[in-house]
Design a protein around this motif. Sequence first.
Motif, mmCIF file in Angstrom:
data_model
loop_
_atom_site.group_PDB
_atom_site.id
_atom_site.type_symbol
_atom_site.label_atom_id
_atom_site.label_comp_id
_atom_site.label_asym_id
_atom_site.label_seq_id
_atom_site.Cartn_x
_atom_site.Cartn_y
_atom_site.Cartn_z
ATOM 1 N N ASP A 1 2.006 13.847 -0.057
ATOM 2 C CA ASP A 1 1.704 14.412 -1.369
ATOM 3 C C ASP A 1 1.851 13.366 -2.467
ATOM 4 O OD1 ASP A 1 1.523 16.801 0.020
ATOM 5 O OD2 ASP A 1 3.420 17.605 -0.757
ATOM 6 N N ALA A 2 1.225 13.661 -3.592
ATOM 7 C CA ALA A 2 1.434 12.888 -4.822
ATOM 8 C C ALA A 2 1.806 13.883 -5.912
ATOM 9 C CB ALA A 2 0.182 12.109 -5.205
ATOM 10 N N SER B 1 4.825 10.850 -3.414
ATOM 11 C CA SER B 1 6.049 11.635 -3.173
ATOM 12 C C SER B 1 7.084 10.890 -2.347
ATOM 13 C CB SER B 1 5.698 12.959 -2.495
ATOM 14 O OG SER B 1 5.131 12.730 -1.210
ATOM 15 N N THR B 2 6.658 9.979 -1.494
ATOM 16 C CA THR B 2 7.590 9.233 -0.642
ATOM 17 C C THR B 2 8.216 8.042 -1.364
ATOM 18 O OG1 THR B 2 5.733 7.968 0.255
ATOM 19 C CG2 THR B 2 6.462 9.927 1.484
ATOM 20 N N ASN B 3 7.815 7.788 -2.594
ATOM 21 C CA ASN B 3 8.408 6.712 -3.391
ATOM 22 C C ASN B 3 9.668 7.267 -4.061
ATOM 23 O OD1 ASN B 3 9.018 4.539 -5.019
ATOM 24 N ND2 ASN B 3 7.015 4.431 -6.011
ATOM 25 N N ALA B 4 10.685 7.509 -3.217
ATOM 26 C CA ALA B 4 11.912 8.184 -3.671
ATOM 27 C C ALA B 4 12.594 7.493 -4.848
ATOM 28 C CB ALA B 4 12.879 8.352 -2.505
ATOM 29 N N PRO B 5 12.698 6.164 -4.869
ATOM 30 C CA PRO B 5 13.351 5.543 -6.033
ATOM 31 C C PRO B 5 12.628 5.862 -7.348
ATOM 32 C CG PRO B 5 13.219 3.963 -4.242
ATOM 33 C CD PRO B 5 12.381 5.159 -3.835
ATOM 34 N N GLY C 1 0.766 -1.238 0.000
ATOM 35 C CA GLY C 1 0.000 0.000 0.000
ATOM 36 C C GLY C 1 0.792 1.281 0.000
ATOM 37 N N GLU C 2 2.048 1.248 -0.439
ATOM 38 C CA GLU C 2 2.900 2.442 -0.361
ATOM 39 C C GLU C 2 3.097 3.161 -1.685
ATOM 40 O OE1 GLU C 2 6.527 1.624 1.722
ATOM 41 O OE2 GLU C 2 5.463 0.931 3.504
ATOM 42 N N THR C 3 2.677 2.550 -2.808
ATOM 43 C CA THR C 3 2.976 3.167 -4.096
ATOM 44 C C THR C 3 1.789 3.300 -5.035
ATOM 45 O OG1 THR C 3 3.686 1.024 -4.961
ATOM 46 C CG2 THR C 3 5.396 2.470 -4.068
ATOM 47 N N TYR C 4 0.766 2.501 -4.885
ATOM 48 C CA TYR C 4 -0.400 2.570 -5.761
ATOM 49 C C TYR C 4 -1.644 2.895 -4.960
ATOM 50 C CZ TYR C 4 1.936 1.027 -9.953
ATOM 51 O OH TYR C 4 2.754 0.973 -11.052
#
Length: 160
Positions: A152-153, A119-123, A25-28
Motif C-alpha cells: 500500500d501507499a 507503507s513499508t517505509n516505516a521510518p 526502489g523502496e521509497t520513490y
Amino acid sequence: MHLRRATPDDAAALADMLLPVIREGETYALDRDLTAEAALAYWTGPDKRTFIAEHEGALLGSYYLRANQAGGGRHVANCGYVTAASARGRGVARAMALHSFEAARAAGFRAMQFNFVVSTNAPAVHLWQALGFAIVGTLPAAFDHPRLGLVDAFVMHRSL
C-alpha cells in the motif's frame, strides 16, 4: 547542520545522494534506471524550491517544496525528502521537515500533503505521524516494492 537553497554547484553531490535511493526502489515511485540528469531534473525542476542540509561541506540530505496542485489546490504544499545513507538516524529528516514547514508557511501554503508514502517505509511514516501528519487515504497495492511485491501507499496530510 545548515539548511540552504540548492545551487548548481550541488548537482554532483545531490545526484550521488539521490541515485542510490532511486536504484534501491523502496521509497520513490520513480524508474530505478533514471540517469543522474533525469533524477536531478525531477528533484530540482522549475516547479520546485530545492534545499540542501549540510554539515562542514558534506551534504546530509535534501528536500524540495512545491505546490501540490495548481489553481484551487495551490495553497497545499508537497515535498520530497532524501537523507544520505551515512546521515540516517541523526535527525536530518526531522530537521528538514521542520525547515520545510517554515518555508511552506513563508511561501503562503496553509497545509502540506504527501501523495504517495510507501507503507513499508516505516521510518518515514513514523516521523510524519510524529510531526502531525494523518493518514487520510490508503492506496491498496499501489507500489510494487522490489523485495515485498505489491504494498500500500498512504496519502498523508497536515495543516500548517
